[in-house]
Design an enzyme around this catalytic site. Structure first.
Site, PDB file in Angstrom:
ATOM      1  N   ARG A  88     -36.381 -69.715  58.828  1.00 17.29           N
ATOM      2  CA  ARG A  88     -34.870 -69.944  59.842  1.00 17.29           C
ATOM      3  C   ARG A  88     -35.391 -71.383  60.215  1.00 17.29           C
ATOM      4  O   ARG A  88     -36.071 -72.190  60.332  1.00 17.29           O
ATOM      5  CB  ARG A  88     -36.157 -69.858  61.373  1.00 17.29           C
ATOM      6  CG  ARG A  88     -35.629 -67.621  61.221  1.00 17.29           C
ATOM      7  CD  ARG A  88     -34.211 -67.244  60.718  1.00 17.29           C
ATOM      8  NE  ARG A  88     -34.078 -65.691  60.464  1.00 17.29           N
ATOM      9  CZ  ARG A  88     -33.318 -65.356  59.431  1.00 17.29           C
ATOM     10  NH1 ARG A  88     -33.829 -66.100  58.270  1.00 17.29           N
ATOM     11  NH2 ARG A  88     -33.465 -63.925  59.288  1.00 17.29           N
ATOM     12  N   HIS A 123     -27.676 -72.164  52.924  1.00 21.48           N
ATOM     13  CA  HIS A 123     -28.133 -70.668  53.162  1.00 21.48           C
ATOM     14  C   HIS A 123     -27.903 -69.539  52.039  1.00 21.48           C
ATOM     15  O   HIS A 123     -27.437 -68.509  52.524  1.00 21.48           O
ATOM     16  CB  HIS A 123     -27.516 -70.096  54.549  1.00 21.48           C
ATOM     17  CG  HIS A 123     -28.725 -69.202  55.448  1.00 21.48           C
ATOM     18  ND1 HIS A 123     -28.535 -69.707  56.675  1.00 21.48           N
ATOM     19  CD2 HIS A 123     -29.445 -68.193  54.955  1.00 21.48           C
ATOM     20  CE1 HIS A 123     -29.777 -68.493  56.799  1.00 21.48           C
ATOM     21  NE2 HIS A 123     -29.764 -67.542  56.084  1.00 21.48           N
TER      22      HIS A 123
END
Length: 308
Positions: free
Chosen positions: A223, A271
């Site tokens: 994250r 990502h």
């Protein structure tokens, strides 16, 4: 008949409809899967936190919200979501994460970037053996454990750190503040796989980055908020950190003006480290609905006090 509503971005319906129907049939469940059930008739919601559904108040008979995402930080604080919430722990996603993390650890370990950039001249780079390259994995949930165990299988001495005490075969486990200092002190490569909670924000900051051996490498597929960006850039500028490979960011897509794009010792990936795989995720959803109908314990139910 079990009424299941699919609540995600519209384009995801085409991706998930067939795998979900197949998984329900395989599990022997009679399911009416739709995009548009009347809320009061819904038994389960298959959910993505970026969908238009944000008010769960009308879903009065819903037994569980079954997320398609591994992370629940965008929904766990929703006060209208009072029914059980289950995060996605998908075998396909886990396999993808293990492959991505292992690939980038080996990239660092074998110094592949430098070897490629010097291929126009004869400059042999001989890496140490894996047993001489300590790796620390921050976060020992399903993804962290799987990555740590794969790296240990390859011969790396792996230390894992988590907020609470854990024991995993083949992994040196640490926990708490003192354990974090120990886990970082010898780590030549650090992999971040913690959840995004107030307690984990800026886990890597000015002080903790200074604990690492000079030149350590960082890999973050977890994250974005786990890292203090300004502190990392400063550590990269002065050589305390040798390189960082970052797949997740506080703002996504990463703004083009961000220094990560231009820093010579940062690799940005968009990502892609792990994605929920419809075929395997559908089976997890079907199993949780089977459990709900049998009054059994749900898999991967979120502890809202912890935020994951």
């Amino acid at each position: 008949m079990i009424n299941v509503q699919f609540a995600a971005l519209p384009e995801r319906w085409a991706t998930y409809e067939a795998p979900l129907r197949a998984a329900f049939a395989e599990a022997g469940l009679e399911v009416d899967l739709r995009l548009d059930h009347a809320p009061a008739d819904v038994d389960y919601v298959v959910y993505a936190p970026n969908s238009n559904l944000q008010d769960f108040t009308p879903y009065t008979r819903c037994k569980a919200v079954l997320s398609l995402w591994a992370g629940v930080e965008k929904i766990v604080g929703n006060q209208t979501l009072t029914m059980p919430l289950c995060r996605m722990v998908d075998p396909g996603l886990t396999a993808g994460m293990v492959e991505w993390v292992t690939g980038h650890v080996l990239r660092y370990h074998l110094d592949i970037d430098r070897t490629i950039h010097t291929q126009d001249r004869w400059a042999p780079v001989v890496p140490p053996l894996a047993e001489e390259r300590p790796v620390t994995v921050l976060g020992l949930g399903a993804l962290g454990q799987a990555c740590a165990q794969m790296l240990a299988t390859l011969g790396f001495p792996v230390t894992g750190w988590s907020r609470s005490e854990k024991s995993i075969d083949g992994i040196t486990c640490r926990h708490g503040d003192a354990g974090l200092r120990d886990a970082l002190a010898m780590a030549q490569i650090v992999v971040l796989l913690l959840p995004d909670t107030p307690a984990t924000e800026n886990t890597l900051n000015r002080d903790t980055l200074a604990l690492l051996p000079k030149g350590a490498r960082i890999i973050n597929p977890g994250r974005g908020p786990l890292i203090d960006d300004d502190a990392l850039l400063a550590a990269l500028d002065r050589g305390q950190i040798g390189h960082a490979t970052l797949d997740v960011f506080r703002v996504e897509p990463l703004p083009m003006v961000h220094r990560y794009w231009t820093h010579p010792n940062v690799t940005v990936t968009p990502h892609i480290a792990a994605e929920t795989r419809p075929l395997t995720a559908a089976r997890v959803i079907a199993e949780n609905i089977r459990r709900g109908e049998a009054d059994d314990v749900f898999l991967h139910q979120v502890d809202r006090r912890l935020g994951y």
